[in-house]
Enzyme design. Structure first.
Site, short mmCIF file in Angstrom:
data_model
loop_
_atom_site.label_atom_id
_atom_site.label_comp_id
_atom_site.label_asym_id
_atom_site.label_seq_id
_atom_site.Cartn_x
_atom_site.Cartn_y
_atom_site.Cartn_z
N GLU A 47 0.84 -1.20 0.00
CA GLU A 47 0.00 0.00 0.00
C GLU A 47 0.87 1.25 0.00
O GLU A 47 0.57 2.24 -0.69
CB GLU A 47 -0.91 0.02 1.24
CG GLU A 47 -1.85 -1.18 1.35
CD GLU A 47 -1.23 -2.37 2.08
OE1 GLU A 47 0.00 -2.59 1.94
OE2 GLU A 47 -1.97 -3.08 2.77
N CYS A 79 -0.35 0.73 7.27
CA CYS A 79 -0.96 0.89 5.94
C CYS A 79 -2.43 1.31 6.07
O CYS A 79 -2.92 2.10 5.27
CB CYS A 79 -0.85 -0.41 5.15
SG CYS A 79 0.84 -0.76 4.66
N ALA A 157 12.71 -43.14 -10.27
CA ALA A 157 13.96 -43.57 -10.89
C ALA A 157 13.83 -45.01 -11.35
O ALA A 157 12.99 -45.75 -10.83
CB ALA A 157 15.12 -43.45 -9.90
N ALA A 159 15.38 -48.97 -12.08
CA ALA A 159 16.11 -49.91 -11.22
C ALA A 159 17.59 -49.56 -11.18
O ALA A 159 18.27 -49.81 -10.19
CB ALA A 159 15.90 -51.34 -11.73
N TRP A 165 16.46 -37.39 -16.31
CA TRP A 165 15.79 -36.96 -17.53
C TRP A 165 14.41 -37.58 -17.68
O TRP A 165 13.92 -37.77 -18.78
CB TRP A 165 16.67 -37.25 -18.76
CG TRP A 165 18.03 -36.68 -18.59
CD1 TRP A 165 19.19 -37.35 -18.40
CD2 TRP A 165 18.36 -35.28 -18.53
NE1 TRP A 165 20.23 -36.47 -18.23
CE2 TRP A 165 19.75 -35.20 -18.30
CE3 TRP A 165 17.63 -34.11 -18.63
CZ2 TRP A 165 20.41 -33.98 -18.17
CZ3 TRP A 165 18.28 -32.89 -18.51
CH2 TRP A 165 19.66 -32.85 -18.29
N ARG A 179 10.71 -22.96 -8.09
CA ARG A 179 11.79 -22.59 -7.17
C ARG A 179 11.77 -21.09 -6.91
O ARG A 179 11.91 -20.63 -5.78
CB ARG A 179 13.15 -22.98 -7.75
CG ARG A 179 13.41 -24.46 -7.71
CD ARG A 179 14.75 -24.79 -8.35
NE ARG A 179 15.01 -26.23 -8.24
CZ ARG A 179 16.06 -26.83 -8.78
NH1 ARG A 179 16.94 -26.13 -9.48
NH2 ARG A 179 16.22 -28.13 -8.63
N LEU A 199 20.23 -26.56 -7.27
CA LEU A 199 19.03 -26.08 -6.58
C LEU A 199 18.83 -24.57 -6.73
O LEU A 199 18.28 -23.92 -5.85
CB LEU A 199 19.04 -26.48 -5.09
CG LEU A 199 19.15 -27.98 -4.80
CD1 LEU A 199 19.17 -28.22 -3.29
CD2 LEU A 199 18.00 -28.77 -5.43
C1 AOF Z 1 0.60 -4.84 4.61
N1 AOF Z 1 1.11 -4.71 3.37
O1 AOF Z 1 2.54 -5.31 1.77
C2 AOF Z 1 2.57 -6.54 3.76
C3 AOF Z 1 1.99 -6.70 5.04
O2 AOF Z 1 7.65 -6.27 10.00
P1 AOF Z 1 6.68 -5.33 9.37
O3 AOF Z 1 6.43 -4.09 10.16
O4 AOF Z 1 6.99 -5.07 7.92
O5 AOF Z 1 5.24 -6.07 9.40
C4 AOF Z 1 5.13 -7.36 8.93
C5 AOF Z 1 3.69 -7.77 8.91
O6 AOF Z 1 2.95 -6.94 8.02
C6 AOF Z 1 3.48 -9.17 8.40
O7 AOF Z 1 3.55 -10.12 9.45
C7 AOF Z 1 2.09 -9.12 7.82
O8 AOF Z 1 1.14 -9.26 8.84
C8 AOF Z 1 2.03 -7.70 7.29
N2 AOF Z 1 2.41 -7.68 5.88
N3 AOF Z 1 0.99 -5.86 5.41
O9 AOF Z 1 -0.24 -4.04 5.03
C9 AOF Z 1 2.08 -5.49 2.91
N4 AOF Z 1 3.59 -7.35 3.32
ZN ZN Z 2 1.39 -2.45 5.94
#
Ligand code: AOF
Ligand code: ZN
Length: 359
Positions: A47, A79, A157, A159, A165, A179, A199
């Site tokens: 936000e 936010c 896999a 035997a 592949w 990943r 990895l």
């Molecule tokens: C939001 N917008 O884009 C995200 C949120 O350690 P902080 O202060 O950055 O807070 C982490 C917490 O914020 C995380 O555990 C989750 O609850 C929230 N993430 N919240 O409003 C975001 N990434």
């Molecule tokens: Zn936030």
């Protein structure tokens, strides 16, 4: 909301310990005014990024956010507060954030400030996008996704032990994308010894998206060498070891690997539950388990698998190969229905199925 979900999805694997949130701001005139995604490493929040694009002014606008806006003030305001102060008229929330600092308080803060808050649409997709974060907050461990690539008859896999592949190039590329979208990959030391894997994510343009590579070191298994160690500069390497094996890891630690000590199980291996809890405590929200049979069987035995990605080929290997999953001691059919397929698609000659834990 679908755009916000897509934005969040693109950032999966880059925002831990925070969730990968997407945000779309629509101005009062109905036009999209800004986009935001959680920054690398979890900050700034989505936000904040979107609001910055409109000078923190969005009078009468609507914010679509995949996760409830946070309610905790820190170095910067929450936010929820920022959205209210920008004059937003409505906030549409994908999934509620179970983080105890928010958990309804973000929506309440907005409502108290006179902002209309609605939940949904696409709440299921929002929960899926944030499954890792939800799992870590609720259970203290990362979401566990088991990846398997198996023949028509479920063998990984032949035997003779040949496996590399089995699937075609499209399936292998898809697996590399997988990943990139996880915080970490987890394998046993046996797999490292047998396959000498790197990895990393080696898709063009996504080379910097390699996840943390986590290797579970057993009581007697040799320590990683080869490509995993040679690529220490490309992606982090964490070794899960018991106290008994810790002294052996000094050289690898000096070379840049991180050593994570975990309590031993009855066979002298790192105990699975505590190992996952430790990974969660270190901030990982999702791990992709890339085999082999031993670790897949252990996780299924302990019912610690949240999701399964099954790459299937048309090959028939036969029962003298190596089965994807070893003995589980299940006798009643009712015990066998852990998963259900939620999505499937073809990948050239192969296919991939996404399964979730059955409710
Ligand atoms: C939001 N917008 O884009 C995200 C949120 O350690 P902080 O202060 O950055 O807070 C982490 C917490 O914020 C995380 O555990 C989750 O609850 C929230 N993430 N919240 O409003 C975001 N990434
Ligand atoms: Zn936030």
């Amino acid at each position: 909301m679908r755009t916000a979900l897509a934005l969040g999805r693109q950032a999966l694997g880059t925002t831990w310990p925070n969730p990968a949130v997407g945000c779309v701001l629509v101005a009062a005139n109905g036009l999209v005014a800004a986009h935001g995604v959680t920054g690398a490493g979890g900050r700034p929040h989505a936000e904040t990024q979107a609001l910055a694009q409109v000078g923190n002014r969005a009078p009468g606008g609507t914010a679509y956010v995949t996760l409830e806006p946070c309610a905790h003030d820190g170095a910067t305001p929450s936010c929820a507060r920022k959205l209210a102060e920008a004059g937003i008229g409505r906030v549409v929330v994908g999934a509620r954030d179970p983080d105890p600092r928010t958990d309804g308080a973000g929506a309440a803060l907005l409502a108290d400030a006179g902002v209309r808050v609605t939940h949904g649409p696409h709440e299921d997709d929002a929960r899926r996008l944030h499954a890792g974060h939800l799992c870590r907050v609720r259970l203290g461990r990362p979401q566990v996704t088991l990846k398997l690539a198996a023949s028509l008859d479920g063998q990984i896999a032949t035997a003779a032990g040949t496996s590399q592949w089995l699937t075609g190039p499209l399936a292998r590329q898809h697996a590399h994308l997988l990943r990139a979208r996880h915080d970490a990959i987890l394998v046993g030391a046996g797999t490292v010894l047998r396959d000498d894997p790197e990895l990393t994510c080696r898709l063009p343009g996504l080379a910097d998206r390699s996840p943390v590579r986590v290797v579970m070191i057993g009581a007697e298994t040799p320590l990683p060498s080869g490509r995993l160690v040679a690529t220490l500069g490309n992606a982090p390497l964490w070794l899960l070891v018991t106290a008994a094996r810790r002294p052996d890891t000094r050289e690898l630690q000096a070379a840049g690997a991180q050593v994570v000590e975990v309590a031993a199980d009855s066979r002298g291996r790192p105990s699975l539950g505590p190992a996952l809890a430790t990974l969660g405590a270190r901030g990982l929200t999702s791990v992709l388990v890339e085999g082999g049979q031993a670790i897949a069987t252990a996780l299924l035995w302990h019912r610690q698998v949240d999701a399964l990605v099954w790459y299937g080929t048309d090959a028939v290997v036969g029962g003298d190969g190596l089965a994807a999953v070893g003995a589980l001691g299940r006798t009643a059919l009712a015990e066998t229905t852990d998963f259900r397929t939620v999505r499937a698609r073809r990948l050239g000659p192969d296919h991939v199925r996404f399964l979730e834990r059955a409710p």
